[in-house]
Motif scaffolding. Structure first.
Motif, PDB file in Angstrom:
ATOM      1  N   ALA B 152      20.961  10.977  40.911  1.00 15.09           N
ATOM      2  CA  ALA B 152      21.718  10.413  42.195  1.00 15.09           C
ATOM      3  C   ALA B 152      22.749  11.819  42.617  1.00 15.09           C
ATOM      4  O   ALA B 152      22.813  12.016  43.751  1.00 15.09           O
ATOM      5  CB  ALA B 152      22.264   9.290  42.069  1.00 15.09           C
ATOM      6  N   LEU B 153      23.193  12.422  41.688  1.00 15.11           N
ATOM      7  CA  LEU B 153      24.226  13.529  41.802  1.00 15.11           C
ATOM      8  C   LEU B 153      23.734  14.701  42.266  1.00 15.11           C
ATOM      9  O   LEU B 153      24.119  15.066  43.510  1.00 15.11           O
ATOM     10  CB  LEU B 153      24.736  13.819  40.535  1.00 15.11           C
ATOM     11  CG  LEU B 153      26.428  13.036  40.099  1.00 15.11           C
ATOM     12  CD1 LEU B 153      26.569  13.232  38.644  1.00 15.11           C
ATOM     13  CD2 LEU B 153      27.340  13.336  41.034  1.00 15.11           C
ATOM     14  N   ALA B 154      22.419  14.816  41.796  1.00 21.78           N
ATOM     15  CA  ALA B 154      21.570  16.181  42.271  1.00 21.78           C
ATOM     16  C   ALA B 154      21.148  15.831  43.538  1.00 21.78           C
ATOM     17  O   ALA B 154      21.247  16.940  44.469  1.00 21.78           O
ATOM     18  CB  ALA B 154      20.259  16.339  41.239  1.00 21.78           C
ATOM     19  N   ARG B 155      20.872  14.835  44.106  1.00 24.15           N
ATOM     20  CA  ARG B 155      20.089  14.407  45.366  1.00 24.15           C
ATOM     21  C   ARG B 155      21.305  14.610  46.375  1.00 24.15           C
ATOM     22  O   ARG B 155      21.115  15.202  47.394  1.00 24.15           O
ATOM     23  CB  ARG B 155      19.720  13.205  45.241  1.00 24.15           C
ATOM     24  CG  ARG B 155      19.079  12.775  46.428  1.00 24.15           C
ATOM     25  CD  ARG B 155      18.399  11.486  46.699  1.00 24.15           C
ATOM     26  NE  ARG B 155      19.421  10.241  46.658  1.00 24.15           N
ATOM     27  CZ  ARG B 155      19.271   9.019  46.730  1.00 24.15           C
ATOM     28  NH1 ARG B 155      17.970   8.588  46.747  1.00 24.15           N
ATOM     29  NH2 ARG B 155      20.250   7.960  46.834  1.00 24.15           N
ATOM     30  N   ALA B 156      22.469  13.961  45.668  1.00 28.45           N
ATOM     31  CA  ALA B 156      23.693  14.096  46.901  1.00 28.45           C
ATOM     32  C   ALA B 156      24.275  15.687  46.962  1.00 28.45           C
ATOM     33  O   ALA B 156      24.652  15.983  48.098  1.00 28.45           O
ATOM     34  CB  ALA B 156      24.856  13.347  46.643  1.00 28.45           C
ATOM     35  N   LEU B 157      24.304  16.180  45.847  1.00 27.52           N
ATOM     36  CA  LEU B 157      24.762  17.780  46.010  1.00 27.52           C
ATOM     37  C   LEU B 157      23.678  18.660  46.600  1.00 27.52           C
ATOM     38  O   LEU B 157      24.123  19.723  46.933  1.00 27.52           O
ATOM     39  CB  LEU B 157      25.011  17.925  44.410  1.00 27.52           C
ATOM     40  CG  LEU B 157      26.344  17.295  44.066  1.00 27.52           C
ATOM     41  CD1 LEU B 157      26.495  17.778  42.566  1.00 27.52           C
ATOM     42  CD2 LEU B 157      27.521  18.075  44.834  1.00 27.52           C
ATOM     43  N   ALA B 158      22.384  18.244  46.530  1.00 28.64           N
ATOM     44  CA  ALA B 158      21.351  19.270  47.011  1.00 28.64           C
ATOM     45  C   ALA B 158      21.580  19.585  48.389  1.00 28.64           C
ATOM     46  O   ALA B 158      21.279  20.928  48.630  1.00 28.64           O
ATOM     47  CB  ALA B 158      19.956  18.494  46.858  1.00 28.64           C
ATOM     48  N   ASN B 159      22.159  18.811  49.220  1.00 30.93           N
ATOM     49  CA  ASN B 159      22.489  19.146  50.702  1.00 30.93           C
ATOM     50  C   ASN B 159      23.566  20.003  50.836  1.00 30.93           C
ATOM     51  O   ASN B 159      23.916  20.523  51.803  1.00 30.93           O
ATOM     52  CB  ASN B 159      22.499  18.035  51.789  1.00 30.93           C
ATOM     53  CG  ASN B 159      21.230  17.437  52.050  1.00 30.93           C
ATOM     54  OD1 ASN B 159      20.334  17.883  51.525  1.00 30.93           O
ATOM     55  ND2 ASN B 159      21.221  16.604  52.868  1.00 30.93           N
ATOM     56  N   ARG B 160      24.105  20.435  49.701  1.00 32.85           N
ATOM     57  CA  ARG B 160      25.732  21.177  49.721  1.00 32.85           C
ATOM     58  C   ARG B 160      26.700  20.752  50.716  1.00 32.85           C
ATOM     59  O   ARG B 160      26.998  21.314  51.831  1.00 32.85           O
ATOM     60  CB  ARG B 160      25.322  22.579  50.165  1.00 32.85           C
ATOM     61  CG  ARG B 160      24.389  23.367  49.289  1.00 32.85           C
ATOM     62  CD  ARG B 160      24.757  24.829  48.669  1.00 32.85           C
ATOM     63  NE  ARG B 160      23.959  25.265  47.718  1.00 32.85           N
ATOM     64  CZ  ARG B 160      23.295  26.212  47.786  1.00 32.85           C
ATOM     65  NH1 ARG B 160      22.894  27.006  48.916  1.00 32.85           N
ATOM     66  NH2 ARG B 160      22.479  26.600  46.684  1.00 32.85           N
ATOM     67  N   PRO B 161      26.851  19.225  50.561  1.00 27.64           N
ATOM     68  CA  PRO B 161      27.764  18.656  51.522  1.00 27.64           C
ATOM     69  C   PRO B 161      29.123  19.170  51.611  1.00 27.64           C
ATOM     70  O   PRO B 161      29.515  19.898  50.439  1.00 27.64           O
ATOM     71  CB  PRO B 161      28.054  17.201  51.263  1.00 27.64           C
ATOM     72  CG  PRO B 161      27.569  17.306  49.536  1.00 27.64           C
ATOM     73  CD  PRO B 161      26.723  18.506  49.353  1.00 27.64           C
ATOM     74  N   LYS B 162      30.062  18.865  52.378  1.00 23.12           N
ATOM     75  CA  LYS B 162      31.238  19.536  52.660  1.00 23.12           C
ATOM     76  C   LYS B 162      32.245  18.616  51.750  1.00 23.12           C
ATOM     77  O   LYS B 162      33.295  19.138  51.140  1.00 23.12           O
ATOM     78  CB  LYS B 162      31.899  19.460  54.014  1.00 23.12           C
ATOM     79  CG  LYS B 162      30.919  20.483  55.071  1.00 23.12           C
ATOM     80  CD  LYS B 162      32.143  21.329  55.932  1.00 23.12           C
ATOM     81  CE  LYS B 162      31.305  22.244  56.516  1.00 23.12           C
ATOM     82  NZ  LYS B 162      30.801  22.346  57.972  1.00 23.12           N
ATOM     83  N   VAL B 163      31.828  17.397  51.689  1.00 19.93           N
ATOM     84  CA  VAL B 163      32.438  16.183  50.782  1.00 19.93           C
ATOM     85  C   VAL B 163      31.505  15.435  50.297  1.00 19.93           C
ATOM     86  O   VAL B 163      30.144  15.006  50.846  1.00 19.93           O
ATOM     87  CB  VAL B 163      33.390  15.359  51.649  1.00 19.93           C
ATOM     88  CG1 VAL B 163      34.056  14.314  51.067  1.00 19.93           C
ATOM     89  CG2 VAL B 163      34.378  16.378  52.300  1.00 19.93           C
ATOM     90  N   LEU B 164      31.774  15.124  49.241  1.00 16.29           N
ATOM     91  CA  LEU B 164      30.787  14.118  48.331  1.00 16.29           C
ATOM     92  C   LEU B 164      31.483  13.028  47.927  1.00 16.29           C
ATOM     93  O   LEU B 164      32.631  13.012  47.462  1.00 16.29           O
ATOM     94  CB  LEU B 164      30.324  14.958  46.862  1.00 16.29           C
ATOM     95  CG  LEU B 164      29.416  14.010  46.056  1.00 16.29           C
ATOM     96  CD1 LEU B 164      27.830  14.088  46.758  1.00 16.29           C
ATOM     97  CD2 LEU B 164      29.324  14.492  44.701  1.00 16.29           C
ATOM     98  N   LEU B 165      31.171  12.047  48.439  1.00 18.25           N
ATOM     99  CA  LEU B 165      31.541  10.609  48.351  1.00 18.25           C
ATOM    100  C   LEU B 165      30.918   9.927  47.115  1.00 18.25           C
ATOM    101  O   LEU B 165      29.662   9.921  47.019  1.00 18.25           O
ATOM    102  CB  LEU B 165      31.371   9.784  49.539  1.00 18.25           C
ATOM    103  CG  LEU B 165      31.750  10.361  50.948  1.00 18.25           C
ATOM    104  CD1 LEU B 165      31.303   9.796  52.119  1.00 18.25           C
ATOM    105  CD2 LEU B 165      33.515  10.393  50.912  1.00 18.25           C
ATOM    106  N   LEU B 166      31.609   9.390  46.117  1.00 18.51           N
ATOM    107  CA  LEU B 166      31.397   8.631  45.019  1.00 18.51           C
ATOM    108  C   LEU B 166      31.877   7.194  44.872  1.00 18.51           C
ATOM    109  O   LEU B 166      32.953   7.066  44.695  1.00 18.51           O
ATOM    110  CB  LEU B 166      31.507   9.490  43.863  1.00 18.51           C
ATOM    111  CG  LEU B 166      31.230  10.990  43.515  1.00 18.51           C
ATOM    112  CD1 LEU B 166      32.127  11.882  43.707  1.00 18.51           C
ATOM    113  CD2 LEU B 166      30.352  11.097  42.266  1.00 18.51           C
ATOM    114  N   ASP B 167      30.920   6.284  44.949  1.00 21.20           N
ATOM    115  CA  ASP B 167      31.161   4.988  45.014  1.00 21.20           C
ATOM    116  C   ASP B 167      31.248   4.235  43.748  1.00 21.20           C
ATOM    117  O   ASP B 167      30.016   3.713  43.421  1.00 21.20           O
ATOM    118  CB  ASP B 167      30.437   4.083  46.185  1.00 21.20           C
ATOM    119  CG  ASP B 167      31.005   2.725  46.177  1.00 21.20           C
ATOM    120  OD1 ASP B 167      31.904   2.402  45.815  1.00 21.20           O
ATOM    121  OD2 ASP B 167      29.951   2.055  46.778  1.00 21.20           O
ATOM    122  N   GLU B 168      31.989   4.084  42.712  1.00 20.74           N
ATOM    123  CA  GLU B 168      32.067   3.701  41.539  1.00 20.74           C
ATOM    124  C   GLU B 168      30.734   3.943  40.731  1.00 20.74           C
ATOM    125  O   GLU B 168      30.078   3.186  40.200  1.00 20.74           O
ATOM    126  CB  GLU B 168      32.129   2.089  41.577  1.00 20.74           C
ATOM    127  CG  GLU B 168      33.290   1.634  42.300  1.00 20.74           C
ATOM    128  CD  GLU B 168      34.136   0.436  41.455  1.00 20.74           C
ATOM    129  OE1 GLU B 168      33.692   0.375  40.380  1.00 20.74           O
ATOM    130  OE2 GLU B 168      34.735  -0.095  42.225  1.00 20.74           O
TER     131      GLU B 168
END
Lengths: 302, 365
Positions: B152-168
């Motif tokens: 899940a982390l890799a998927r969210a970081l793959a797009n190189r977002p400006k901000v990563l949101l983590l919900d619990e």
């Protein structure tokens, strides 16, 4: 040792005892009549209905060939054409049912619980009345200068009566109408299990609504769509009432053909053979489906 | 806009945001926050405080009723989620069950229209980053909770977002794995340099990982500060109560002089602490933390040991103060070769350093 003790000690015996009423019911009301039909299909026809107890493959030969004067067999595609027509009509019906049923089911699962229950109730309302009655209602709607013609002319969409009744179009409208709930329900049940956070995840990763639908929602509800297709396509192949009443019995479907053999044509073995040709095709489709979607896919609607 | 301006611009700015749900429930009530670039920022609060709603507003799953949300100065509250350069790690991971790990990570990249060669390279890079090399062919349900978390982390970081949101994101993991992932998350944040906005109800998680924390309660942000500031100088009774172990003793302001005040307890004992905006005679709650108190003959508070709780590294003594002034806890480290200093029923004196006390006006929740 009493009988009760015996059941108490042996789980296998208990299982057998518990399942036997259901098995008995199926054997008596399904296997026996079907077996009878299978036997009939290999017998000779009697002139005024019924059968002569003499083994014959004539019915199956008649399905594909006709006998020339010198008793040689000539290929006859007339019955195959009726089967083909039925398959095409059933296919189009299934397609239209998906097109109507999928968005309906998707809309239903997104409603709040209370409204969802009311809407689901509305979807099942047609089951409360007999199909025959509902089909007669469609005759009133579709007949020349009936409600549909009147409505379309009043709205200015058409200038003259369409005369839809007793056509393939009327037949199709009737079939789609009667089978749509069978598409909505299985799709609904698979969409209901879909975790909509997955859709949010797709949006979050840059998917538009359409992409999320195509890449996430549709693949995950595929078992429901496939189950719906089977529930529509298979009974649609054998549909009898709708083509008879709305199609006017002019353009035959398999169901009407079979009925004719048992009725006017008084050729029971041929009617039975036609039924088994249909059954074979349906079984083939079901096996193909479970091979594609795995064991238990049919029963669990996954 | 020059680089200098952009550098001082908050990564995320939330201004006067109100979120009311149909039916009238107000999830967020005039919330304002500025999250700095490259910051590990935590929204901390009990369930129902509005922290997840705030995260969903930033992600774009919900629209604010009022107020604005800016990303690097640009207003984004009207944008749909797929147009925002932010990505989310969901509490339940929300991995696509019908896709392999590789396809999951590639999903966002495909949406960006990358070529398949680039996607392949980025997927490999992401798998290395989260230490899951060689797992791209697996399906999510063939992996453990911790591994799914990494995907899940890799998927969210793959797009190189400006901000990563983590919900619990760690709440479904067992304690040991959670500790590992805490360190892992911090490492990822440092390595990628991406701003992390982390939602949790776990104060320990918040204290150990965050650069700054916003403590939320009932739709309000009560305090924003470094973990140290939040822990040592809570500005609100709720913050003091929610973070760490805290006891409250009711007291009355006896005298005020220049930023300090003396407080009289029900037992008649008088203690001193820093205080602002308090008038003599006002009722207050004094907060203490067990580890800041100790036993000693010079102690200002007297009482009887009510219970002794042994923790291994240290022992907590529950002391019932004289005159029904309340119960406070005192923690002593268990040093090698030393017996417990007190037993149940002992009369004790508790030393209260001035910095260990904070006064909150009565009636604050």
């Amino acid at each position: 040792m009493s009988v009760m003790d015996y059941f108490r000690r042996s789980p296998a015996a208990r299982r057998t005892a518990l399942i036997s009423p259901a098995v008995g019911l199926i054997v008596f009301f399904m296997v026996v009549p079907l077996g009878l039909m299978l036997v009939y299909s290999f017998l000779q026809r009697a002139t005024y209905g019924g059968v002569i107890w003499q083994v014959s493959f004539e019915s199956y030969i008649q399905f594909l060939f006709e006998r020339d004067l010198d008793d040689s067999l000539l290929f006859n595609s007339a019955y195959l054409q009726i089967y083909g027509r039925s398959f095409i009509l059933a296919g189009i019906t299934t397609l239209l049912c998906v097109v109507i049923g999928f968005p309906t089911a998707l809309y239903l699962v997104q409603q709040p619980e209370r409204r969802r229950n009311i809407l689901m109730f509305l979807v099942t309302i047609p089951f409360w009345t007999n199909l025959l009655v509902r089909t007669y209602a469609w005759i009133l709607l579709l007949r020349r200068e009936g409600l549909v013609d009147f409505g379309l002319e009043w709205l200015g969409i058409t200038q003259e009566p369409l005369g839809l009744l007793y056509s393939d179009t009327a037949n199709l409208i009737g079939l789609v109408y009667s089978f749509v709930p069978f598409m909505v329900l299985p799709i609904y049940s698979s969409l209901e299990k879909l975790d909509f956070r997955l859709v949010e995840a797709a949006y979050d990763l840059g998917a538009t609504r359409l992409t999320a639908l195509r890449r996430v929602i549709v693949p995950l509800s595929m078992p429901g769509i496939a189950a719906g297709c089977i529930l529509v396509f298979v009974p649609c192949l054998g549909a009898y009432v709708t083509p008879e009443l709305l199609g006017g019995g002019k353009a035959l479907m398999i169901g009407n053909l079979i009925q004719q053999q048992f009725g006017a044509s008084q050729n029971w073995p041929f009617g039975a053979a036609l039924s088994f040709a249909l059954l074979a095709i349906v079984l083939f489709a079901l096996v193909a489906y479970s091979l594609r979607f795995g064991r238990g896919a049919l029963t669990e609607g996954r | 806009m020059g680089d200098g301006v952009a550098a001082t611009c908050p990564a995320i700015e939330v201004r006067d945001v109100v979120k009311a749900f149909p039916g009238g429930a107000i999830a967020l009530d005039r919330v304002s926050l500025a999250i700095r670039p490259n910051e590990f920022f935590t929204l901390l609060g009990p369930s129902g405080c509005g922290k997840t709603t705030l995260l969903r507003l930033i992600a774009g799953f919900e629209q604010p009723t009022e107020g604005e949300i800016r990303l690097e100065g640009e207003r984004i509250e009207h944008l749909p989620p797929f147009r925002r350069p932010v990505n989310t790690v969901f509490q339940s991971y929300a991995l696509f069950p019908h896709m392999t790990v590789g396809q999951n990570i590639a999903f966002g990249l495909e949406m960006q229209g990358m070529t398949s060669a680039e996607i392949g390279r980025r997927v490999t890079e992401m798998l290395t980053l989260v230490k899951l090399t060689g797992f791209e062919g697996r399906k999510p349900d063939q992996m453990s909770g911790g591994q799914q978390q990494r995907v899940a982390l890799a998927r969210a970081l793959a797009n190189r977002p400006k901000v990563l949101l983590l919900d619990e994101p760690l709440s479904a993991l067992d304690l040991k794995l959670r500790k590992e992932m805490q360190i892992e998350l911090k490492r990822l944040q440092t390595e990628t340099g991406i701003t992390f906005v982390f939602v949790t109800h776990d104060q320990e998680e918040a204290l150990t990982m965050s650069d700054r924390i916003a403590v939320m309660s009932q739709g309000h942000v009560l305090q924003v500060g470094t973990p140290r500031a939040i822990y040592e100088a809570p500005e609100h009774r709720f913050v003091a109560d929610f973070i760490g172990e805290t006891d409250f003793i009711p007291a009355e302001v006896a005298a005020v002089s220049g930023g300090r005040a003396s407080f009289r307890l029900a037992s008649g004992a008088v203690v001193e602490a820093a205080a602002q905006d308090l008038a003599p005679g006002a009722r207050v709650a004094l907060s203490t933390r067990p580890e800041r108190l100790s036993f000693g003959p010079a102690g200002t508070l007297e009482g009887v040991v009510d219970a002794v709780v042994y923790f291994g590294t240290d022992t907590t003594f529950h002391v019932a103060l004289d005159g029904g002034a309340g119960t406070i806890r005192v923690r002593e480290q268990n040093l090698a070769g030393r017996d417990l200093p007190h037993g149940r029923g002992d009369r004790v004196r508790v030393v209260v350093p001035e910095a260990a006390l904070r006064a909150f006006p009565e009636g604050q929740d």
